[in-house]
Design a protein around this motif. Sequence first.
Motif, mmCIF file in Angstrom:
data_model
loop_
_atom_site.group_PDB
_atom_site.id
_atom_site.type_symbol
_atom_site.label_atom_id
_atom_site.label_comp_id
_atom_site.label_asym_id
_atom_site.label_seq_id
_atom_site.Cartn_x
_atom_site.Cartn_y
_atom_site.Cartn_z
ATOM 1 N N GLY A 225 -10.201 31.365 -19.210
ATOM 2 C CA GLY A 225 -10.773 30.676 -18.064
ATOM 3 C C GLY A 225 -10.438 31.357 -16.749
ATOM 4 O O GLY A 225 -9.765 32.386 -16.698
ATOM 5 N N PRO A 226 -10.904 30.783 -15.632
ATOM 6 C CA PRO A 226 -10.653 31.347 -14.301
ATOM 7 C C PRO A 226 -9.167 31.363 -13.952
ATOM 8 O O PRO A 226 -8.326 30.838 -14.681
ATOM 9 C CB PRO A 226 -11.437 30.412 -13.376
ATOM 10 C CG PRO A 226 -12.449 29.742 -14.255
ATOM 11 C CD PRO A 226 -11.783 29.616 -15.595
ATOM 12 N N LEU A 227 -8.873 31.934 -12.807
ATOM 13 C CA LEU A 227 -7.495 32.031 -12.342
ATOM 14 C C LEU A 227 -6.986 30.678 -11.864
ATOM 15 O O LEU A 227 -7.740 29.871 -11.332
ATOM 16 C CB LEU A 227 -7.398 33.037 -11.191
ATOM 17 C CG LEU A 227 -7.862 34.470 -11.473
ATOM 18 C CD1 LEU A 227 -7.758 35.325 -10.211
ATOM 19 C CD2 LEU A 227 -7.052 35.092 -12.601
ATOM 20 N N GLY A 228 -5.720 30.442 -12.079
ATOM 21 C CA GLY A 228 -5.070 29.271 -11.513
ATOM 22 C C GLY A 228 -5.379 27.958 -12.182
ATOM 23 O O GLY A 228 -5.073 26.897 -11.622
ATOM 24 N N VAL A 229 -5.958 27.981 -13.393
ATOM 25 C CA VAL A 229 -6.292 26.718 -14.066
ATOM 26 C C VAL A 229 -5.488 26.535 -15.342
ATOM 27 O O VAL A 229 -5.786 25.666 -16.156
ATOM 28 C CB VAL A 229 -7.804 26.649 -14.375
ATOM 29 C CG1 VAL A 229 -8.618 26.742 -13.100
ATOM 30 C CG2 VAL A 229 -8.224 27.736 -15.357
ATOM 31 N N GLY A 230 -4.460 27.350 -15.522
ATOM 32 C CA GLY A 230 -3.607 27.218 -16.689
ATOM 33 C C GLY A 230 -4.171 27.810 -17.956
ATOM 34 O O GLY A 230 -3.725 27.454 -19.054
ATOM 35 N N ALA A 231 -5.144 28.712 -17.835
ATOM 36 C CA ALA A 231 -5.734 29.332 -19.027
ATOM 37 C C ALA A 231 -4.702 30.214 -19.731
ATOM 38 O O ALA A 231 -3.939 30.928 -19.089
ATOM 39 C CB ALA A 231 -6.951 30.170 -18.630
ATOM 40 N N HIS A 232 -4.694 30.156 -21.048
ATOM 41 C CA HIS A 232 -3.772 30.983 -21.832
ATOM 42 C C HIS A 232 -4.300 32.414 -21.884
ATOM 43 O O HIS A 232 -5.459 32.648 -22.216
ATOM 44 C CB HIS A 232 -3.628 30.438 -23.244
ATOM 45 C CG HIS A 232 -2.807 31.317 -24.138
ATOM 46 N ND1 HIS A 232 -1.452 31.530 -23.931
ATOM 47 C CD2 HIS A 232 -3.146 32.060 -25.229
ATOM 48 C CE1 HIS A 232 -0.995 32.348 -24.856
ATOM 49 N NE2 HIS A 232 -2.009 32.692 -25.658
ATOM 50 N N ARG A 233 -3.469 33.375 -21.543
ATOM 51 C CA ARG A 233 -3.874 34.778 -21.545
ATOM 52 C C ARG A 233 -2.966 35.567 -22.485
ATOM 53 O O ARG A 233 -2.037 36.245 -22.075
ATOM 54 C CB ARG A 233 -3.833 35.364 -20.134
ATOM 55 C CG ARG A 233 -4.645 34.546 -19.143
ATOM 56 C CD ARG A 233 -4.963 35.267 -17.866
ATOM 57 N NE ARG A 233 -5.425 34.327 -16.862
ATOM 58 C CZ ARG A 233 -6.656 33.840 -16.781
ATOM 59 N NH1 ARG A 233 -7.552 34.230 -17.673
ATOM 60 N NH2 ARG A 233 -6.992 32.974 -15.851
ATOM 61 N N GLY A 234 -3.268 35.458 -23.762
ATOM 62 C CA GLY A 234 -2.547 36.220 -24.769
ATOM 63 C C GLY A 234 -3.238 37.538 -25.042
ATOM 64 O O GLY A 234 -4.143 37.963 -24.303
ATOM 65 N N PRO A 235 -2.844 38.220 -26.110
ATOM 66 C CA PRO A 235 -3.451 39.517 -26.448
ATOM 67 C C PRO A 235 -4.962 39.450 -26.618
ATOM 68 O O PRO A 235 -5.667 40.420 -26.339
ATOM 69 C CB PRO A 235 -2.754 39.888 -27.766
ATOM 70 C CG PRO A 235 -1.454 39.144 -27.730
ATOM 71 C CD PRO A 235 -1.742 37.864 -27.013
ATOM 72 N N ASN A 236 -5.492 38.300 -27.058
ATOM 73 C CA ASN A 236 -6.935 38.173 -27.261
ATOM 74 C C ASN A 236 -7.705 38.072 -25.950
ATOM 75 O O ASN A 236 -8.943 38.027 -25.962
ATOM 76 C CB ASN A 236 -7.242 36.945 -28.123
ATOM 77 C CG ASN A 236 -6.744 37.106 -29.550
ATOM 78 O OD1 ASN A 236 -6.606 38.224 -30.037
ATOM 79 N ND2 ASN A 236 -6.476 35.995 -30.209
ATOM 80 N N ALA A 237 -6.989 38.032 -24.824
ATOM 81 C CA ALA A 237 -7.664 37.964 -23.527
ATOM 82 C C ALA A 237 -8.244 39.307 -23.110
ATOM 83 O O ALA A 237 -8.941 39.387 -22.095
ATOM 84 C CB ALA A 237 -6.690 37.478 -22.447
ATOM 85 N N VAL A 238 -7.964 40.357 -23.863
ATOM 86 C CA VAL A 238 -8.453 41.697 -23.528
ATOM 87 C C VAL A 238 -9.335 42.201 -24.662
ATOM 88 O O VAL A 238 -8.952 42.162 -25.831
ATOM 89 C CB VAL A 238 -7.286 42.682 -23.289
ATOM 90 C CG1 VAL A 238 -7.806 44.081 -22.972
ATOM 91 C CG2 VAL A 238 -6.409 42.179 -22.143
#
Length: 437
Positions: free
Chosen positions: A80-93
């Motif tokens: 999700g967008p920045l600042g909304v608590g989105a999980h950014r694990g390895p699958n984010a790339v």
Amino acid sequence: MGQLRVLLADRLAATGDVLAALQAVDAATDRIRGSHAATVCVVILNPRTGELHYSTAGHPPPLVVPADGEARFLAPTGTGPLGVGAHRGPNAVGDERLKPGDLVLLYSDGILERPGREVAESTVELARVAADATADRVMRGDVALAVERACTQTVELLTRVTGHTDDITLLAAQLTKPPKPFGRTVLATHDSLPALRRAVDEWLAEADVDQPDSDAVRHAVIELAANATEHAHIDSPDPHSFTVTGELSDTGVLSMRVTDQGRWREPRPSADRGIGLHMTRKLVATLRVEHDEHGTTATIGLRLTRPAKLITADDTTFRAPTHAPQSAPLLVLEQPTTTPRIRVDGPIDATTASTVEHQILTGSTGARSLTIDLTGVTHLASAGVAALHRLTALHRDNNTELRLYARSGTNADTILTLVALPHATQDPDTQPADNDI
């Protein structure tokens, strides 16, 4: 946006890591006003290997236009967008590999959210028009470079009928092979300089160097060549020569060298002579002069650039309609149901988002669970997405539930799916909860 962009560029330059850079920018949204729910698409392209690493944080995914084959959108990474608590694990790339001639296009949502067009329809149009412009199938011969055609012609063709209601930015990069290294031996006479100038111009044109950089490099090389002609062998009556070499790295740094086998003399600037080295330093980014008993080598360096072009109505061949399409009216209505429910019809954009947010807060204050029916939303801009994120966070903090509903295929459903904001595509007040996506 400016603060986020600078921070992101700094983190990418320091680490080369898409995920680490996004996590750093995500953390900074707490202290950068107005950055909540900003969307980002970031790409790192290795020009040596063609490897591409990217992440779509609530932003439309990159479009790849191959040298051969059909244009395709890369898969969204699902964060999700920045600042909304989105999980950014390895699958984010995500990963991709470009071949020579392939082009990647990044764009803002203004090119998709044009008046009278559904986002899904605009997405198909974007891929088709960008591919035609890249292949020079539209305005033949209008612009030489594929990256410029992909940007300028795409904007012009897609907005000439519909116009636009939001700013539009396109950024294109094409993986190309650098030209063969430049090499020339030049007789140390003034009569040889015009031929050298033409040869340098031809090589710079082959490398697609933009005119301001091309003019600067050519001028600098001729100044150094003139120095070698006039000063390197001033005490010798025999004919001499010097060499000019150059190359363009795959990271866009151009280097050229003028090498002679004469004797070094310290420059003595005067009103009209001896200022060649001074001028050269002003023309390029770096100048390095090395000399010993065998001669002198002067090396110039310049990182090539191609400035962004601001397109106005006066720059386009086709004119957008003189009257903007009439927007649908904004309606925010409480619906008479057994559970608190609000329906929103019309555009939720930079102009109306605060009104929508205020009216929803007036109806619930976040103290009771609420359903928001967004099926009738005709345009959901980033300002509207940010407002929905704030309302969702408010209900979560109050231990109440905000249920967003947008029927499958509607404008709101497309955008909410894109920014990974949970919502229902079937009415949550009449369907089981497991219909949520």
